[in-house]
Motif scaffolding. Structure first.
Motif, PDB file in Angstrom:
ATOM      1  N   LEU A  49      28.636  56.119  31.407  1.00 25.10           N
ATOM      2  CA  LEU A  49      29.613  55.041  31.490  1.00 25.10           C
ATOM      3  C   LEU A  49      28.964  53.663  31.517  1.00 25.10           C
ATOM      4  CD1 LEU A  49      32.197  56.533  34.009  1.00 25.10           C
ATOM      5  CD2 LEU A  49      32.259  56.547  31.506  1.00 25.10           C
ATOM      6  N   GLU A  50      27.784  53.574  32.121  1.00 23.20           N
ATOM      7  CA  GLU A  50      27.130  52.266  32.212  1.00 23.20           C
ATOM      8  C   GLU A  50      26.630  51.760  30.856  1.00 23.20           C
ATOM      9  OE1 GLU A  50      24.069  55.402  33.511  1.00 23.20           O
ATOM     10  OE2 GLU A  50      26.214  54.976  33.831  1.00 23.20           O
ATOM     11  N   GLN A  51      26.615  52.622  29.832  1.00 21.47           N
ATOM     12  CA  GLN A  51      26.165  52.208  28.509  1.00 21.47           C
ATOM     13  C   GLN A  51      27.308  51.752  27.611  1.00 21.47           C
ATOM     14  OE1 GLN A  51      23.482  55.002  26.623  1.00 21.47           O
ATOM     15  NE2 GLN A  51      22.316  55.309  28.501  1.00 21.47           N
ATOM     16  N   LEU A  52      28.516  51.778  28.143  1.00 16.41           N
ATOM     17  CA  LEU A  52      29.661  51.304  27.372  1.00 16.41           C
ATOM     18  C   LEU A  52      29.625  49.782  27.287  1.00 16.41           C
ATOM     19  CD1 LEU A  52      32.233  52.352  25.961  1.00 16.41           C
ATOM     20  CD2 LEU A  52      33.440  52.035  28.138  1.00 16.41           C
ATOM     21  N   ASP A  53      29.802  49.241  26.079  1.00 15.77           N
ATOM     22  CA  ASP A  53      29.675  47.794  25.859  1.00 15.77           C
ATOM     23  C   ASP A  53      31.008  47.066  25.731  1.00 15.77           C
ATOM     24  OD1 ASP A  53      26.695  47.529  25.613  1.00 15.77           O
ATOM     25  OD2 ASP A  53      27.033  48.927  23.959  1.00 15.77           O
ATOM     26  N   ALA A  54      32.057  47.769  25.329  1.00  8.45           N
ATOM     27  CA  ALA A  54      33.356  47.121  25.140  1.00  8.45           C
ATOM     28  C   ALA A  54      34.439  48.188  25.072  1.00  8.45           C
ATOM     29  CB  ALA A  54      33.378  46.273  23.867  1.00  8.45           C
ATOM     30  N   SER A  74      34.429  52.602  38.271  1.00  7.39           N
ATOM     31  CA  SER A  74      33.068  53.078  37.984  1.00  7.39           C
ATOM     32  C   SER A  74      32.080  51.920  37.923  1.00  7.39           C
ATOM     33  CB  SER A  74      33.042  53.857  36.665  1.00  7.39           C
ATOM     34  OG  SER A  74      33.082  53.002  35.529  1.00  7.39           O
ATOM     35  N   ARG A  75      32.522  50.773  37.415  1.00  8.26           N
ATOM     36  CA  ARG A  75      31.638  49.596  37.373  1.00  8.26           C
ATOM     37  C   ARG A  75      31.375  49.074  38.780  1.00  8.26           C
ATOM     38  NH1 ARG A  75      29.966  49.474  31.956  1.00  8.26           N
ATOM     39  NH2 ARG A  75      29.434  47.276  32.118  1.00  8.26           N
ATOM     40  N   LEU A  76      32.396  49.151  39.648  1.00  8.25           N
ATOM     41  CA  LEU A  76      32.225  48.708  41.025  1.00  8.25           C
ATOM     42  C   LEU A  76      31.221  49.597  41.755  1.00  8.25           C
ATOM     43  CD1 LEU A  76      33.161  46.717  43.212  1.00  8.25           C
ATOM     44  CD2 LEU A  76      34.981  48.350  43.780  1.00  8.25           C
ATOM     45  N   ILE A  77      31.301  50.893  41.539  1.00  7.45           N
ATOM     46  CA  ILE A  77      30.341  51.814  42.164  1.00  7.45           C
ATOM     47  C   ILE A  77      28.930  51.526  41.668  1.00  7.45           C
ATOM     48  CG2 ILE A  77      29.634  54.242  42.268  1.00  7.45           C
ATOM     49  CD1 ILE A  77      32.607  54.941  42.318  1.00  7.45           C
ATOM     50  N   GLN A  78      28.778  51.252  40.385  1.00  9.39           N
ATOM     51  CA  GLN A  78      27.458  50.887  39.864  1.00  9.39           C
ATOM     52  C   GLN A  78      26.922  49.653  40.573  1.00  9.39           C
ATOM     53  OE1 GLN A  78      27.816  50.563  35.558  1.00  9.39           O
ATOM     54  NE2 GLN A  78      29.033  52.434  35.518  1.00  9.39           N
ATOM     55  N   GLN A  86      26.585  44.740  33.660  1.00  4.73           N
ATOM     56  CA  GLN A  86      27.136  43.551  33.023  1.00  4.73           C
ATOM     57  C   GLN A  86      28.661  43.637  33.044  1.00  4.73           C
ATOM     58  OE1 GLN A  86      25.444  43.304  29.088  1.00  4.73           O
ATOM     59  NE2 GLN A  86      23.580  42.334  29.830  1.00  4.73           N
ATOM     60  N   ILE A  87      29.312  42.478  33.020  1.00  5.01           N
ATOM     61  CA  ILE A  87      30.776  42.459  32.977  1.00  5.01           C
ATOM     62  C   ILE A  87      31.235  43.117  31.675  1.00  5.01           C
ATOM     63  CG2 ILE A  87      32.815  40.999  32.911  1.00  5.01           C
ATOM     64  CD1 ILE A  87      31.316  38.967  34.581  1.00  5.01           C
ATOM     65  N   LEU A  88      32.123  44.080  31.801  1.00  9.34           N
ATOM     66  CA  LEU A  88      32.610  44.830  30.646  1.00  9.34           C
ATOM     67  C   LEU A  88      33.850  44.152  30.072  1.00  9.34           C
ATOM     68  CD1 LEU A  88      32.433  47.472  28.917  1.00  9.34           C
ATOM     69  CD2 LEU A  88      34.045  48.467  30.574  1.00  9.34           C
ATOM     70  N   PRO A  89      33.823  43.727  28.807  1.00 16.73           N
ATOM     71  CA  PRO A  89      35.030  43.147  28.202  1.00 16.73           C
ATOM     72  C   PRO A  89      36.016  44.237  27.797  1.00 16.73           C
ATOM     73  CG  PRO A  89      33.232  43.140  26.612  1.00 16.73           C
ATOM     74  CD  PRO A  89      32.662  43.665  27.903  1.00 16.73           C
ATOM     75  N   ILE A  90      37.272  44.046  28.177  1.00 17.15           N
ATOM     76  CA  ILE A  90      38.348  44.946  27.770  1.00 17.15           C
ATOM     77  C   ILE A  90      39.342  44.123  26.961  1.00 17.15           C
ATOM     78  CG2 ILE A  90      40.136  46.538  28.501  1.00 17.15           C
ATOM     79  CD1 ILE A  90      38.639  47.012  31.075  1.00 17.15           C
ATOM     80  N   TYR A  91      39.453  44.441  25.692  1.00 18.60           N
ATOM     81  CA  TYR A  91      40.282  43.666  24.771  1.00 18.60           C
ATOM     82  C   TYR A  91      41.696  44.241  24.730  1.00 18.60           C
ATOM     83  CZ  TYR A  91      35.889  41.692  23.072  1.00 18.60           C
ATOM     84  OH  TYR A  91      34.676  41.054  22.988  1.00 18.60           O
TER      85      TYR A  91
END
Length: 251
Positions: A49-54, A74-78, A86-91
């Motif tokens: 999951l940490e390798q997801l870019d967008a 999941s980003r918060l746990i990381q 890095q902040i994940l952009p969600i479009y």
């Protein structure tokens, strides 16, 4: 450019599976298309999951966004584990301001606006958008890189504008949620014959069917599409690598 189906079902997932979603990768950049029920679990079979870019969301129905909250967590746990993601952009579109606001979360994810008729850059991709025919506002997506493209119809009834939008695409990923007897009866979706017709009129190289119904024999939908489209047609297979090569062919 490589595409991996993460889930193929509409509405809700079958046991141990996921709703319609896809992982698009090029030169190490990973973009998730939709994030509905079961997607986060399935995605981890193919990418940490940490390798997801967008992430790009076509619309805000639950079978396309149900796992967004889990992804944000999941980003918060990381972050708590000192991995400093890095902040994940969600479009997503801004026609539903309340849902769009939820895409931003604790500096872990940030909502990025998309609009019909526009073209933006997401990683290595040029991405354009076309409004579909669905009970809620929904956008079809076209990803282009190095002269190759993939088009996602998202959820839609037959819509003439999609023919030009998908014109000449290497790979058309089309929803096919209806059996032939339900076309025109159930709003907001297409049958296999309509997906095949769209691929044929647009001159697509290959057709993948997704957002399938959970009842009946989906091979009927496949056969209906094959009757309308002369190119290679298949039901999207979860976990399969669809690679778009420079010579415009797919494997």
């Amino acid at each position: 450019m490589k595409l991996i189906p993460i889930g193929i079902w509409g509405g809700y997932p079958k046991a141990n599976e996921a709703t319609s979603a896809f992982l698009l990768e090029h030169e190490g950049f990973h973009c998730l298309i939709d994030c509905g029920s079961g997607v986060l679990s399935s995605l981890q079979n193919y990418l940490p999951l940490e390798q997801l870019d967008a992430v790009v969301l076509t619309h805000y129905h639950a079978d396309h966004i149900a796992d967004v909250g889990s992804l944000q967590y999941s980003r918060l746990i990381q972050y708590y584990l000192n991995q400093s993601p890095q902040i994940l952009p969600i479009y997503g579109h801004t026609e539903d301001e309340e849902q769009f606001a939820k895409l931003s979360y604790k500096e872990m994810t940030v909502g990025m606006a998309i609009h019909e008729g526009n073209e933006i850059k997401i990683g290595p991709f040029k991405v354009s958008f076309c409004r579909t025919k669905h009970p809620v506002y929904c956008l079809a997506l076209k990803f282009t890189v190095d002269g190759r493209s993939v088009v996602f119809t998202a959820d839609t009834e037959w819509h003439e504008d999609l023919v030009d939008f998908a014109r000449g695409t290497n790979l058309l990923v089309s929803e096919a949620n209806l059996y032939e007897e339900h076309i025109g009866v159930a709003p907001g979706h297409m049958g296999g014959s309509e997906a095949g017709k769209l691929a044929q009129l647009a001159g697509a190289n290959q057709l993948l069917l997704t957002h399938l119904p959970l009842h009946g024999d989906v091979n009927e939908i496949l056969h209906a599409a094959q009757e309308q489209f002369s190119g290679e047609t298949e039901i999207a297979k979860v976990g399969k690598n669809y690679t778009i090569l420079e010579e415009q062919s797919l494997k």
